[in-house]
Write a protein that holds these residues in place. Structure first.
Motif, PDB file in Angstrom:
ATOM      1  N   GLU A 135      15.415   5.796   7.905  1.00 54.44           N
ATOM      2  CA  GLU A 135      15.127   5.619   6.509  1.00 54.44           C
ATOM      3  C   GLU A 135      15.240   7.211   6.231  1.00 54.44           C
ATOM      4  N   ARG A 136      14.741   8.284   7.006  1.00 54.29           N
ATOM      5  CA  ARG A 136      14.666   9.535   6.614  1.00 54.29           C
ATOM      6  C   ARG A 136      16.135  10.019   6.135  1.00 54.29           C
ATOM      7  N   ALA A 137      17.159   9.682   7.057  1.00 56.54           N
ATOM      8  CA  ALA A 137      18.486   9.862   6.911  1.00 56.54           C
ATOM      9  C   ALA A 137      18.940   9.299   5.523  1.00 56.54           C
ATOM     10  N   HIS A 138      18.604   8.183   5.115  1.00 59.04           N
ATOM     11  CA  HIS A 138      18.901   7.798   3.662  1.00 59.04           C
ATOM     12  C   HIS A 138      18.274   8.561   2.899  1.00 59.04           C
ATOM     13  N   VAL A 139      16.973   8.895   2.739  1.00 59.30           N
ATOM     14  CA  VAL A 139      16.320   9.964   1.766  1.00 59.30           C
ATOM     15  C   VAL A 139      17.219  11.201   1.821  1.00 59.30           C
ATOM     16  N   ARG A 155       0.886  -1.215   0.129  1.00 63.62           N
ATOM     17  CA  ARG A 155      -0.031   0.063  -0.074  1.00 63.62           C
ATOM     18  C   ARG A 155       0.925   1.249  -0.095  1.00 63.62           C
ATOM     19  N   ALA A 156       0.583   2.251  -0.798  1.00 63.11           N
ATOM     20  CA  ALA A 156       1.391   3.327  -1.042  1.00 63.11           C
ATOM     21  C   ALA A 156       0.825   4.596  -0.235  1.00 63.11           C
ATOM     22  N   ARG A 157       1.781   5.126   0.392  1.00 65.93           N
ATOM     23  CA  ARG A 157       1.389   6.419   1.411  1.00 65.93           C
ATOM     24  C   ARG A 157       2.283   7.367   1.235  1.00 65.93           C
ATOM     25  N   LEU A 158       1.876   8.568   1.004  1.00 67.25           N
ATOM     26  CA  LEU A 158       2.945   9.734   0.667  1.00 67.25           C
ATOM     27  C   LEU A 158       3.040  10.298   2.215  1.00 67.25           C
ATOM     28  N   ASN A 159       4.518  10.330   2.823  1.00 64.95           N
ATOM     29  CA  ASN A 159       4.736  10.568   4.047  1.00 64.95           C
ATOM     30  C   ASN A 159       5.469  11.900   4.166  1.00 64.95           C
ATOM     31  N   GLY A 160       5.167  13.013   4.394  1.00 65.58           N
ATOM     32  CA  GLY A 160       5.856  14.287   4.337  1.00 65.58           C
ATOM     33  C   GLY A 160       7.011  14.213   5.325  1.00 65.58           C
ATOM     34  N   ARG A 161       6.779  13.796   6.635  1.00 68.09           N
ATOM     35  CA  ARG A 161       7.770  13.711   7.570  1.00 68.09           C
ATOM     36  C   ARG A 161       9.149  13.017   6.911  1.00 68.09           C
ATOM     37  N   GLU A 162       8.903  11.784   6.286  1.00 70.00           N
ATOM     38  CA  GLU A 162       9.996  11.196   5.590  1.00 70.00           C
ATOM     39  C   GLU A 162      10.472  11.668   4.283  1.00 70.00           C
ATOM     40  N   ARG A 163       9.651  12.833   3.598  1.00 69.44           N
ATOM     41  CA  ARG A 163       9.857  13.221   2.469  1.00 69.44           C
ATOM     42  C   ARG A 163       9.989  12.081   1.468  1.00 69.44           C
ATOM     43  N   ALA A 164       8.981  11.194   1.611  1.00 67.84           N
ATOM     44  CA  ALA A 164       9.313  10.173   0.748  1.00 67.84           C
ATOM     45  C   ALA A 164       7.612   9.285   0.276  1.00 67.84           C
ATOM     46  N   LEU A 165       7.545   8.700  -0.600  1.00 68.84           N
ATOM     47  CA  LEU A 165       6.314   7.776  -1.101  1.00 68.84           C
ATOM     48  C   LEU A 165       6.955   6.535  -0.229  1.00 68.84           C
TER      49      LEU A 165
END
Length: 138
Positions: free
Chosen positions: A89-93, A28-38
């Protein structure tokens, strides 16, 4: 930020292809603003956890707000408290947005998925402290 998103677009496309491949199998796809990622949750392949490709996170669980151990802890090098998977994971983004298409070759040259990899150590540091996602000393 927009420049970083464009710079890492080739990596993001790989993530989108991987995420799309998982949709028929329950992802399931969800846009996550905090992680700056889909984020593709319930991604059906892999040993568990998450992998980041550009501005896409492929995650085998239901939420990135879940505790996990650091690479150093898992390897038995240090006794460390759990970190939040989303923070790691946010660090990797962020790393992808700076390095763009250079990220994957540099990541592999630094040791791939292992405690020896400076990218993973930096992501763990960021998840522990909220600072220091860049993998090289300033």
């Amino acid at each position: 930020m927009c420049v970083g998103i464009l710079w890492t677009l080739p990596n993001t496309v790989l993530g989108l292809l991987g995420g799309a491949a998982g949709l028929p199998f329950g992802a399931r796809a969800r846009l996550n603003g905090r992680e700056r990622a889909l984020v593709f949750h319930r991604w059906p392949w892999g040993p568990g956890g998450a992998i980041t490709l550009g501005n896409v996170i492929l995650h085998t669980g239901d939420t990135l707000d879940s505790p996990c151990v650091t690479y150093a802890h898992r390897a038995g090098l240090y006794e460390e408290p759990c970190i939040m998977l989303g923070d790691h994971e946010r660090a990797h983004v962020f790393q992808y947005m700076v390095l763009g298409p250079l990220f994957l070759p540099l990541y592999l040259l630094c040791g791939g998925i292992s405690v020896r990899n400076r990218f993973e150590r930096a992501a763990d540091r960021y998840a522990r402290t909220g600072r220091g996602w860049w993998p090289w000393p300033a």
